[in-house]
Enzyme design. Structure first.
Site, PDB file in Angstrom:
ATOM      1  N   ASN A 295       0.882  -1.168   0.000  1.00 57.45           N
ATOM      2  CA  ASN A 295       0.000   0.000   0.000  1.00 57.45           C
ATOM      3  C   ASN A 295       0.920   1.218   0.000  1.00 57.45           C
ATOM      4  O   ASN A 295       1.436   1.616   1.037  1.00 57.45           O
ATOM      5  CB  ASN A 295      -0.892  -0.022   1.241  1.00 57.45           C
ATOM      6  CG  ASN A 295      -1.887   1.125   1.264  1.00 57.45           C
ATOM      7  OD1 ASN A 295      -1.827   2.012   0.397  1.00 57.45           O
ATOM      8  ND2 ASN A 295      -2.778   1.137   2.233  1.00 57.45           N
TER       9      ASN A 295
ATOM     10  N   ARG B 207      -2.545  -2.177  -3.402  1.00 54.93           N
ATOM     11  CA  ARG B 207      -3.831  -1.575  -3.049  1.00 54.93           C
ATOM     12  C   ARG B 207      -3.953  -0.228  -3.768  1.00 54.93           C
ATOM     13  O   ARG B 207      -3.085   0.639  -3.625  1.00 54.93           O
ATOM     14  CB  ARG B 207      -3.906  -1.350  -1.542  1.00 54.93           C
ATOM     15  CG  ARG B 207      -5.220  -0.753  -1.186  1.00 54.93           C
ATOM     16  CD  ARG B 207      -5.248  -0.159   0.180  1.00 54.93           C
ATOM     17  NE  ARG B 207      -6.594   0.341   0.407  1.00 54.93           N
ATOM     18  CZ  ARG B 207      -6.897   1.218   1.331  1.00 54.93           C
ATOM     19  NH1 ARG B 207      -5.979   1.703   2.125  1.00 54.93           N
ATOM     20  NH2 ARG B 207      -8.130   1.631   1.468  1.00 54.93           N
TER      21      ARG B 207
ATOM     22  N   HIS C  46     -13.379   1.564   0.305  1.00 59.15           N
ATOM     23  CA  HIS C  46     -13.350   0.399   1.223  1.00 59.15           C
ATOM     24  C   HIS C  46     -13.925  -0.839   0.539  1.00 59.15           C
ATOM     25  O   HIS C  46     -14.404  -1.768   1.201  1.00 59.15           O
ATOM     26  CB  HIS C  46     -14.193   0.631   2.498  1.00 59.15           C
ATOM     27  CG  HIS C  46     -13.691   1.700   3.414  1.00 59.15           C
ATOM     28  ND1 HIS C  46     -14.549   2.524   4.101  1.00 59.15           N
ATOM     29  CD2 HIS C  46     -12.448   2.048   3.787  1.00 59.15           C
ATOM     30  CE1 HIS C  46     -13.852   3.352   4.855  1.00 59.15           C
ATOM     31  NE2 HIS C  46     -12.564   3.089   4.680  1.00 59.15           N
TER      32      HIS C  46
ATOM     33  N   ARG D 125     -13.731  13.138   9.338  1.00 61.37           N
ATOM     34  CA  ARG D 125     -14.459  13.550   8.124  1.00 61.37           C
ATOM     35  C   ARG D 125     -15.941  13.743   8.436  1.00 61.37           C
ATOM     36  O   ARG D 125     -16.518  12.986   9.215  1.00 61.37           O
ATOM     37  CB  ARG D 125     -14.308  12.488   7.025  1.00 61.37           C
ATOM     38  CG  ARG D 125     -12.942  12.506   6.383  1.00 61.37           C
ATOM     39  CD  ARG D 125     -12.770  11.356   5.415  1.00 61.37           C
ATOM     40  NE  ARG D 125     -11.896  10.332   5.958  1.00 61.37           N
ATOM     41  CZ  ARG D 125     -11.708   9.126   5.420  1.00 61.37           C
ATOM     42  NH1 ARG D 125     -12.326   8.797   4.307  1.00 61.37           N
ATOM     43  NH2 ARG D 125     -10.887   8.263   5.977  1.00 61.37           N
TER      44      ARG D 125
ATOM     45  N   GLU E 205      -8.191  -6.484   4.903  1.00 58.01           N
ATOM     46  CA  GLU E 205      -8.037  -5.987   3.533  1.00 58.01           C
ATOM     47  C   GLU E 205      -6.777  -6.520   2.867  1.00 58.01           C
ATOM     48  O   GLU E 205      -6.780  -6.844   1.680  1.00 58.01           O
ATOM     49  CB  GLU E 205      -8.017  -4.450   3.540  1.00 58.01           C
ATOM     50  CG  GLU E 205      -9.395  -3.871   3.787  1.00 58.01           C
ATOM     51  CD  GLU E 205      -9.378  -2.390   4.113  1.00 58.01           C
ATOM     52  OE1 GLU E 205      -9.049  -2.055   5.270  1.00 58.01           O
ATOM     53  OE2 GLU E 205      -9.681  -1.581   3.237  1.00 58.01           O
TER      54      GLU E 205
END
Ligand code: AMP
Length: 405
Positions: A7, A96, A185, A246, A390
């Site tokens: 990632n 990713r 996601h 957020r 993930e």
């Protein structure tokens, strides 16, 4: 059958090496950070030794991604940090990728055309795709024998119908700039949905569920008979639920109002909505554990932030149940979803009449990190906790694609 998952962000590279022949056992993981800064760092963790003995941390300047990736390959293959004897043992690399735009609905093997497409959608993900591209370029150079695969956070949502992904804005914004809902996601939602179907003993194409990913970032998916039909995030990961920092959904007229009244620029407002809002905006802290500590001490704003956070999840559950027309399970996942008894209880407390009845005792006693059913025996809809992974999902998808070539 060793898959390296990367990632690569704008200033960091996270990595994990999986032995897929040993049920996806993690051989090592690590983090390169502060790339481009005067002093960088690499932390490398080797499994299955005890964590104390197996963590190797170094500080050194890491001027670019190439040096960062060289360090990763070095730690994996050389000296006391090594977990394989040579880079040739790495069967493939899974990257990713946060944003695949409309180009990608499944993982693909990297070639020049993939790089070109990812470059063309940098405007949709300016904070992420450049870092991903740097990671891909250096991994291709340093591990030339290992095929590179890109796995997209947006791919699971490419099954959305136009009425779900279009915004009611002038249509030319979609035609010209591809302004639409993409959702994020997706790797987590797809993985958790698969685990949900497995847990229920149902075929995925006969399973409908709502997946609820509550971590620092939060999002929800409505999945009907194996296909995602709606998702709460949008063009960017700012939309939908209230998150750590957020804001999620806000009346868009708030932005010009703030610009006028507070003299803020578009950039200022974007930064406020992404970094100073959500739990942090309401009560000053973004970590749900800190929110609970403040609630326990009688902090009213922390209590309000908690209630607002849960209310919005309940709101989306109701909306998605109505859109799905059938629902076999609600599946909670990620840091908050997997661990937070209070959030799950509060979210589900009014859902009984819709067919999702939470069992307070099962919710409280479910072992952390374990999948489980927290609904009452007579609940028509199961309420589940399904840990996400993930990185493992990326490794599995990478291997599955490599096995087809
Ligand atoms: P993630 O982005 O999935 O790593 O999740 C991060 C969020 O999970 C943070 O808000 C943490 O407070 C929350 N979290 C992690 N562990 C726990 C826990 N044991 N109880 C409540 N929240 C937790």
């Amino acid at each position: 059958m060793k898959i390296l998952v990367i990632n690569s962000g704008s200033s960091s590279i996270k990595y994990q090496l999986f032995d897929m022949a040993a049920s996806g056992r993690v051989l090592c993981s690590g983090l390169v950070e502060r790339i481009h800064e005067p002093m960088g760092a690499i932390k490398h963790k080797k499994f299955p030794d005890s964590p104390e003995e197996a963590v190797f941390a170094d500080e050194l300047p890491i001027p670019d991604h190439k040096i960062g990736m060289q360090l990763v390959v070095d730690r994996i293959t050389n000296g006391q940090t090594a977990v394989v004897a040579s880079p040739d043992e790495i069967t493939g690399v899974g990257h990713r990728i946060v944003h695949g735009g409309e180009f990608f609905s499944a993982p693909v093997i990297v070639d020049d055309s993939v790089v070109e497409k990812l470059t063309s959608i940098i405007p949709l993900a300016p904070l992420h795709n450049p870092g991903h591209l740097a990671g891909i370029a250096t991994a291709r150079e340093l591990l030339p024998a290992a095929p590179q695969v890109t796995v997209f956070d947006t791919a699971f949502h490419q099954t959305l119908a136009p009425e779900a992904y279009l915004y009611p804005l002038p249509y030319e914004f979609y035609e010209e700039l591809r302004v639409r809902r993409y959702g994020f996601h997706g790797t987590s939602h797809g993985y958790v949905f698969g685990k949900t179907a497995e847990f229920l003993g149902r075929a995925p194409e006969e399973t409908s569920a709502i997946t609820i990913h509550l971590g620092n970032g939060c999002s929800m998916d409505a999945v009907k008979r194996g296909k995602c039909i709606d998702t709460s995030m949008g063009l960017t990961p700012l939309a939908g639920l209230m998150m750590g920092t957020r804001c999620g959904d806000v009346d868009p007229a708030v932005y010009p109002f703030l610009a006028e009244r507070k003299g803020l620029t578009v950039k200022d407002i974007d930064a406020i909505c992404n970094k100073q809002s959500g739990l942090k905006g309401v009560c000053g802290v973004n970590d749900m554990r800190d929110v609970h500590a403040r609630r326990a001490a009688g902090d009213e704003k922390a209590q309000l932030a908690f209630t607002m956070f849960c209310r919005r999840v309940t709101h989306y559950v109701g909306a998605y149940m109505a859109l799905l027309g059938e629902c076999h399970a609600l599946s909670f996942t990620a840091g908050i979803g997997e661990n937070d008894v209070d959030v799950r209880q509060q979210v589900c407390q009014t859902l009984g009449y819709l067919g999702a009845k939470i069992d307070a005792e099962k919710n409280k006693t479910l072992k952390r990190g374990q999948p489980g059913d927290i609904s009452t025996d007579d609940s028509p809809i199961r309420i589940l906790v399904m840990p996400t992974n993930e990185e493992l999902a990326i490794a599995q998808q990478t291997l599955a694609l490599l096995q087809t070539i």
